[in-house]
Every structure is written in C-alpha cells, then in structure tokens.
Motif scaffolding. Sequence first.
Motif, mmCIF file in Angstrom:
data_model
loop_
_atom_site.group_PDB
_atom_site.id
_atom_site.type_symbol
_atom_site.label_atom_id
_atom_site.label_comp_id
_atom_site.label_asym_id
_atom_site.label_seq_id
_atom_site.Cartn_x
_atom_site.Cartn_y
_atom_site.Cartn_z
ATOM 1 N N THR A 214 6.076 -13.768 13.708
ATOM 2 C CA THR A 214 6.708 -12.511 14.153
ATOM 3 C C THR A 214 5.723 -11.393 14.467
ATOM 4 O OG1 THR A 214 6.963 -11.742 11.869
ATOM 5 C CG2 THR A 214 8.747 -13.065 12.813
ATOM 6 N N GLY A 215 4.533 -11.450 13.939
ATOM 7 C CA GLY A 215 3.566 -10.374 14.157
ATOM 8 C C GLY A 215 3.819 -9.150 13.304
ATOM 9 N N ILE A 216 4.607 -9.253 12.249
ATOM 10 C CA ILE A 216 4.898 -8.117 11.372
ATOM 11 C C ILE A 216 3.747 -7.956 10.378
ATOM 12 C CG2 ILE A 216 6.438 -7.225 9.612
ATOM 13 C CD1 ILE A 216 8.722 -8.645 10.999
ATOM 14 N N ILE A 217 3.201 -6.731 10.339
ATOM 15 C CA ILE A 217 2.100 -6.422 9.430
ATOM 16 C C ILE A 217 2.685 -5.775 8.187
ATOM 17 C CG2 ILE A 217 -0.051 -5.146 9.144
ATOM 18 C CD1 ILE A 217 -0.405 -5.236 12.157
ATOM 19 N N LYS A 218 2.244 -6.243 7.022
ATOM 20 C CA LYS A 218 2.721 -5.736 5.745
ATOM 21 C C LYS A 218 1.527 -5.427 4.857
ATOM 22 C CE LYS A 218 6.994 -8.482 5.868
ATOM 23 N NZ LYS A 218 7.823 -9.481 5.141
ATOM 24 N N THR A 219 1.818 -4.624 3.801
ATOM 25 C CA THR A 219 0.775 -4.333 2.819
ATOM 26 C C THR A 219 0.567 -5.559 1.951
ATOM 27 O OG1 THR A 219 2.415 -3.413 1.314
ATOM 28 C CG2 THR A 219 1.322 -1.876 2.794
ATOM 29 N N ALA A 220 -0.694 -5.762 1.576
ATOM 30 C CA ALA A 220 -1.032 -6.928 0.765
ATOM 31 C C ALA A 220 -1.710 -6.559 -0.535
ATOM 32 C CB ALA A 220 -1.933 -7.873 1.567
ATOM 33 N N LEU A 221 -1.968 -5.238 -0.727
ATOM 34 C CA LEU A 221 -2.660 -4.806 -1.939
ATOM 35 C C LEU A 221 -1.832 -3.712 -2.594
ATOM 36 C CD1 LEU A 221 -5.295 -5.266 -3.562
ATOM 37 C CD2 LEU A 221 -6.288 -3.353 -2.303
ATOM 38 N N LEU A 222 -1.773 -3.726 -3.897
ATOM 39 C CA LEU A 222 -0.967 -2.775 -4.649
ATOM 40 C C LEU A 222 -1.740 -1.482 -4.884
ATOM 41 C CD1 LEU A 222 1.743 -2.386 -6.178
ATOM 42 C CD2 LEU A 222 0.569 -3.243 -8.225
ATOM 43 N N ASN A 223 -0.997 -0.367 -4.845
ATOM 44 C CA ASN A 223 -1.540 0.956 -5.197
ATOM 45 C C ASN A 223 -2.761 1.332 -4.367
ATOM 46 O OD1 ASN A 223 0.458 1.227 -7.135
ATOM 47 N ND2 ASN A 223 -0.833 0.410 -8.783
ATOM 48 N N MET A 224 -2.610 1.292 -3.078
ATOM 49 C CA MET A 224 -3.680 1.796 -2.218
ATOM 50 C C MET A 224 -3.643 3.327 -2.280
ATOM 51 S SD MET A 224 -3.857 -0.686 1.126
ATOM 52 C CE MET A 224 -2.140 -0.546 1.529
ATOM 53 N N ASP A 225 -4.774 3.920 -2.618
ATOM 54 C CA ASP A 225 -4.837 5.365 -2.885
ATOM 55 C C ASP A 225 -5.441 6.080 -1.680
ATOM 56 O OD1 ASP A 225 -4.777 7.817 -3.994
ATOM 57 O OD2 ASP A 225 -6.139 7.388 -5.657
ATOM 58 N N ARG A 226 -4.704 7.049 -1.154
ATOM 59 C CA ARG A 226 -5.205 7.813 -0.005
ATOM 60 C C ARG A 226 -6.449 8.605 -0.349
ATOM 61 N NH1 ARG A 226 -5.684 12.667 1.883
ATOM 62 N NH2 ARG A 226 -5.000 13.441 -0.139
ATOM 63 N N GLU A 227 -6.512 9.087 -1.581
ATOM 64 C CA GLU A 227 -7.665 9.898 -1.969
ATOM 65 C C GLU A 227 -8.951 9.060 -1.992
ATOM 66 O OE1 GLU A 227 -4.190 11.945 -2.482
ATOM 67 O OE2 GLU A 227 -4.661 10.093 -3.594
ATOM 68 N N ASN A 228 -8.819 7.745 -2.164
ATOM 69 C CA ASN A 228 -10.001 6.869 -2.101
ATOM 70 C C ASN A 228 -10.317 6.469 -0.673
ATOM 71 O OD1 ASN A 228 -10.273 6.920 -4.894
ATOM 72 N ND2 ASN A 228 -8.946 5.124 -5.182
ATOM 73 N N ARG A 229 -9.301 6.122 0.099
ATOM 74 C CA ARG A 229 -9.505 5.738 1.492
ATOM 75 C C ARG A 229 -8.223 6.032 2.234
ATOM 76 N NH1 ARG A 229 -11.340 -0.257 3.828
ATOM 77 N NH2 ARG A 229 -11.348 0.332 6.037
ATOM 78 N N GLU A 230 -8.357 6.716 3.362
ATOM 79 C CA GLU A 230 -7.181 7.158 4.100
ATOM 80 C C GLU A 230 -6.946 6.340 5.358
ATOM 81 O OE1 GLU A 230 -5.310 11.336 5.948
ATOM 82 O OE2 GLU A 230 -7.373 11.253 5.165
ATOM 83 N N GLN A 231 -7.996 5.904 6.044
ATOM 84 C CA GLN A 231 -7.865 5.212 7.313
ATOM 85 C C GLN A 231 -8.260 3.742 7.154
ATOM 86 O OE1 GLN A 231 -6.704 6.456 10.128
ATOM 87 N NE2 GLN A 231 -6.520 8.607 9.463
ATOM 88 N N TYR A 232 -7.478 2.873 7.800
ATOM 89 C CA TYR A 232 -7.760 1.432 7.841
ATOM 90 C C TYR A 232 -7.639 0.964 9.284
ATOM 91 C CZ TYR A 232 -7.177 1.445 2.762
ATOM 92 O OH TYR A 232 -7.305 1.692 1.420
ATOM 93 N N GLN A 233 -8.538 0.056 9.659
ATOM 94 C CA GLN A 233 -8.511 -0.533 10.995
ATOM 95 C C GLN A 233 -8.323 -2.035 10.856
ATOM 96 O OE1 GLN A 233 -12.003 -0.712 13.862
ATOM 97 N NE2 GLN A 233 -10.803 0.940 14.806
#
Length: 790
Positions: A214-233
């Motif tokens: 389907t090409g659906i992207i989902k989160t794979a890691l728990l508790n991703m913190d914006r204050e540690n990292r905000e942008q992902y590519q």
Amino acid sequence: MRTYHCFWLLFWAGQPHQSFLTPLSKRTSGFPEKEKVLVLSGNSRREVHRSKRSWMWNQFFLLEEYTGTDYQYVGKLHSDQDKGDGSLKYILSGDGAGDLFIINENTGDIQATKRLDREEKPVYILRAQAINRKTGRPVEPESEFIIKIHDINDNEPMFTKDIYNASIPEMSDVGTFVVQVTATDADDPTYGNSAKVVYSILQGQPYFSVESETGIIKTALLNMDRENREQYQVVIQAKDMGGQMGGLSGTTTVNITLTDVNDNPPRFPQSTYQFRAPESTPPDSPVGRIKANDADVDENAEIEYSITEGDGYDMFGITTDKDTQEGIITVKKALDFENKSLYILKVEATNTHVDPRFLYLGPFKDSATVRIQVEDVDEPPVFSRPAYIMEVKEDVPINSVIGTVTAQDPDAAKNPVKYSVDRHTDMDRVFNINSGNGSIFTSKPLDRETLLWHNITVIAAEINNPKQSSRVPVFIKVLDVNDNAPEFAMFYETFVCENAKAEQLIQTLSAVDKDDSYSGHQFSFSLAPEAASSSNFTLQDNRDNTAGIFTRKTRYNRHEMSTYFLPVVISDNDYPIQSSTETVTIRVCACDHRGKMLSCNAEALIHPTGLSTGALIAILLCIIILLVTVVLFAALRRQRKKEPLIISKEDIRDNIVSYNDEGGGEEDTQAFDIGTLRNPEAIDDNKLRRDIVPETLFMPRRTATARDNTDVRDFINQRLKENDTDPTAPPYDSLATYAYEGNGSVAESLSSLESVTTDGDQDYDYLSDWGPRFKKLADMYGAMDSDKDS
C-alpha cells in the motif's frame, strides 16, 4: 457444396523475436461456433465451411522495443489464387500501414520499420487484400487482422510526487499513520509482473516503516521526542516485477516533522535570584525579570508566574511578559529601607496548557527563591501627618503661636530639618514659621468675617541638602469672637400718613450680625435715649430679632414736619456685648381713607434712586448734539485752512510744456535744427520733421529772414507776432525761448568754454590784488603759470 478460394496469412517465427498466432473461434457475423475451417496444404485447396463469406483474422503479438538492425518481420500474406506468376498484388491498409508497417506486394511479407512502444499504442488494426495486378480488381475480399504489441518491462515505477511532506505529533505510539505514497508503472498490468509494484524503505529506519503493497508509512519507534530531533528524511523505493531481481525501481523522499506536545515542564535555570531595589522605587515599577525554560514551543511553552509565599507577598507582584515568557517582578507598595531592607519571595512557574496524557512525567511547574535587597537613598523629610488642621481666634495678638508642624529625616543619618512657608500660598504674609521647631505664628491681624480659612503650605528641607524637601498642607480656621455690632438687615425708609391713628404699625425692623453665634443670635431693639421721651413714635421689641415702629399720636402734618429721623439702638447678647445705633427715616405723606399714599415730598419712596427713561433719552440726545457740533466745527476749520489755487485774476503764471521729444540721434541732422534759434538766416522753411506725423494740414508759413544787423528786440518782436497770428499755435500761454544773442556783440561770448581755445596765455596776477579771500585761488593759478614757464 461450394468451393471458395482461401487467403492465407502465414507467420514465421524465429529468435530472438517472435510473432505469436492465436486462433479465434468467433466470427464477425456472430454465427454459432459449430462452423469448421478446412485448411488446404501444398497445392491442394483448403475449404472453409461458413455461413457467410467473411473472415476474422487471428490476433498477432509483436514484441516492443525491437533493437535489431533489420526490419522486424511480422508475417506473410498468401492467397490460393496466387500461381506464383506475379499476377497478384498484395495491399496492406490500416493503422501504420505504409509507414510503420510495410508489405512486399509480390510475396506478401509484412515487416515493422520502427521500434514499437506499447505504452504509446498497444494495438494496431490492419486490413489485407489481394488484387489482380492487371485489372486492379480484388481476387479476395478485404480481411481485417489485429497486431497487439507484446509488453516488456521497460518502465520503472514513478511516484506521484517528487517530495512528500508530512507531520505527526511527537511521542506518538508505534504504528501511527504518517502518510501514504503512491507509485505507478506504465507497463501492462495484465501481462506478467512488469507493473506489479512493491514498496520498501531505504532510509529512515528504525524510526519509520512502510507497507510493501500500500505504501503507507507508519511510526516504528516509540516515544520519538521532538526536543531531541524534529526533522526526519525517509527514502521510499518502489520496485516492479513484484520486487524480484531484475525489476526496475524508483524512489521518493518523505520529509517528516515531529510537532510539539506539552511533554516538558518549565524549569528555572537557577534556584535563587538576587535583585536590588532603591527604596525610592515608585509602585508598579519593575525590579527584575526571571525566566523558567521550557523545551516546548508555542502555546505548550506558555508560562504563568505567581508569588506563592514569602515576607514580601504583599509588597511585590509578578506578571508574565507574553512575548518573552519572562516573569516581571514589580513593586506594589512603597519601600522603606529603615523599616525593612530584605525581602524573600518564592516564585512559581506553571504551564498554562497541560496535556493530561503526560501528567505521569511529573508536575508541570517549578519554583525558585527571589531575594530583594532594598537600598537606602537620601529621602526628603517626612511630616508626622499628611495634613494639619489648626484653629485660631481672630482677636489673637500678632506673633501668637497657633500650632506646630513636625518633620524628620527618615534616613539613618537623621539630618536636621528647617521649615519655611510657601509664599505662593500666603501672598499677604499673614503667617510665619519658626525655621527650627516648625511653630506657626501670626504676623498680621486676623478677621474671620473677611476670610474664614487660610490654606498654606509648609516646606521642610534638609539643612545639608536643601534639594531634599517635602511639603505639607496646613489648614488654619479663624474662630469667631464677638467683635461686630448688629445692624439693620437693610436700609429702612418708610412713611406715615397725615391721618394716621395712634398705636398704628408703620414699619417692622430686623437686624443681622456678621459674627457667628453657636446658640443663635438674639437681638434687642430700643430707641436711643435722646429720642425715647420726645419722639412721636414708639418702638416695640418683638423678642424674635424683630421690632415694630408704632405711631404715638393721632395726626401728623407734613407742612410742619415732613421727615422724622428715628434713632434705634440694636444690641446682641454675646460677650462682650456689641451694640449700634441705626436711623430709620420716616416721611409724612397724604393718604386716602384706606391708607394708600397719595402724595408727599418723599419722591424717593416712589422712584428709587436712579434716572428715569425720559431723563436717559434726554441725556443721550444732548450727547449726540454735542458730538455733531464738534464734528461740524472741525470740518469748518479744516475747510478754512485750504487756500484757493488762484488767489486773484492778476495771478497768472506761465506753464512750461514738455513734449518729451527725442531726436533721431547725432546722425539725424534734420530731426530738429536748433541752429534756427541761434542764427535766423539758417531757417529752412521747406524742411519738415521726419520723426513725427504732422498734426495739422496747414502749410508752413514762410518767415522772412532777418538781416545781419537785425537787433535782438526786433527779432523777438517778429517771432512774437508770428506766434500770435499762427492758427496752429496752442490756445494757452507757453514759454518760448529764443536763444539768440545777436550779431557783433561788443562783449563777445561770456562762455568759459571758449577760453580754453585761445592761443594766448591768461594772466591771473590780478587775483592777488583782490585780497586775502582770493589768495588761495591766486596761488593755484600762479603755480600753473610757473609750470608752463618751466
């Protein structure tokens, strides 16, 4: 049974390219499939039994993207009428015939001239026919066949976007939907796996995952913190052939941003803050700023500050700066270093928007201690009261002390203070003050009836630093003493009728007193001793601060006594008792039987003091007449001062007429000949002026020339006669100038211009004989002669 001639289409297959033949069981006529087709081989005939003479040719498959150097062979047309003698001609028509597909008209071989791309056109419909070469007539009916382009995997999957942008809240659970990517493959999805796309993630693990189908992207890691990292590519790959080896692939980039949630409480960077505030700091002034740091952003980072406890809870306040999220500590009340020099506060910072999902992380608030040190400043003296109210009796002697003001220096130095009165508030200098002890005393007499309250301002200043001063209002009330005698409330002037009866009331009197009485005024009225026994009137005190005047006898005669003056004594009951004698004027008048006054010599009773309307009008008319008289007199005098232009008939004056006539210059020799006046013989009668238009049409008169020995008098008389008889002469007197000296003058010319042209030397020695006044002139001309000689 009928026999038909058959038209064959033959295909040869070879490597590496092939043509595929698929038999079709249905016909174009739509008849049942029970018909059978007889195929003849060799030179024998193949008969086909059919219900109608119509053919549906087979479908043929041709590989796309042919890379050979020769034309791609498609198949062969052949008719059973073809004897091999070249009498037949094969014709091909339809999609791409003649351009994309060509046929050998002799042999019937069909070839493709170009590379074919299924994605551009997947099916070509062609028609084949055999005709007689000589007659051009078809030997077989036209038949249709289809060529389908067989797909190969020559297109990689393409994503609908080059770059995807998505966002999810931080601290999201595993498997949270992020975004769906889509890739398409231009190959044939019905043939093989060329168009079957499978998704995979190349970059972005272990944070995200993608579903392969389907090409659906989902989160794979728990508790991703914006204050540690905000942008992902994240890089996603789409591969055809079902992801097998050899499949083509395409990629896309997904930029994922973690949005903020309130998962961080505010925290003070330090536990204690120190501030200093001068004791002169006015209320609502800022003392300092504190800030609690919050790793969140926007509304999740909004903080509210408050003072929870401390000894300066009621002395200081704190507000939040919405722009910087800082807490501003301000002064609520006036500070006093001498009273308290140190305040300790406990300040708390709390998030205004708390997310209940993260309450387990702890309380979303923090506290810190604030110490405020009050600094001493040189303050002005402080009075013991904000205002003073004093009382003094109006009869006190001058220099009597009426009260004292007190002020002290609040500083630890306790500098001495001096007092003074602000003279802007006591312009008459009624009061003064002792500069040392602040006692206020009178310097002029007081009068309550003139001014009840005196509002002055006292200034207290430090002796060592006069700039440090303060002011206080002092309100002085003047108390009343009985120093004013009562008097009539108004001027009483009444009348009594000549026919008045005895004991008749003719006037009621009342009195006033300028003094103030706390228990109320009580006046007593009586006649003056000198009038008590001999008066024609009596006075009765009503004991209510009024009195009545009554007649003592029956009749009065205005001719005997027209006016009576009745002295009345008015006394008060205060201490000391004050009394005054007032006079009531009573006029005797004639009255009717009802007691109404008819006439008396007291016109003032009828007409009050003042002028009537008629008198005012008369005065106004007199003033207007007087003003008119003055104006006429002034105009007459001004007229007399003017002198007439001509005093008498004998006063005849010549007028000089100026014509403002300019000649033509030095070159214009005929414009105006002035030599005529100098030499009568030079007159040219025929010469006219060329610079102006003649004003008359009279011909110029010829004037006789004067002889050489003509005398000047004769010349002038001749010219005068000519002007008198000249019709063109002006009708008024004019000044005619005749510059003619005459001929043969014995004295010759008197002009000094000719003296410089003489050849002989001039002798100026006679100037020395004229006396000392001409000595200077003689020396000048004598020196000139000396220079010539030298």
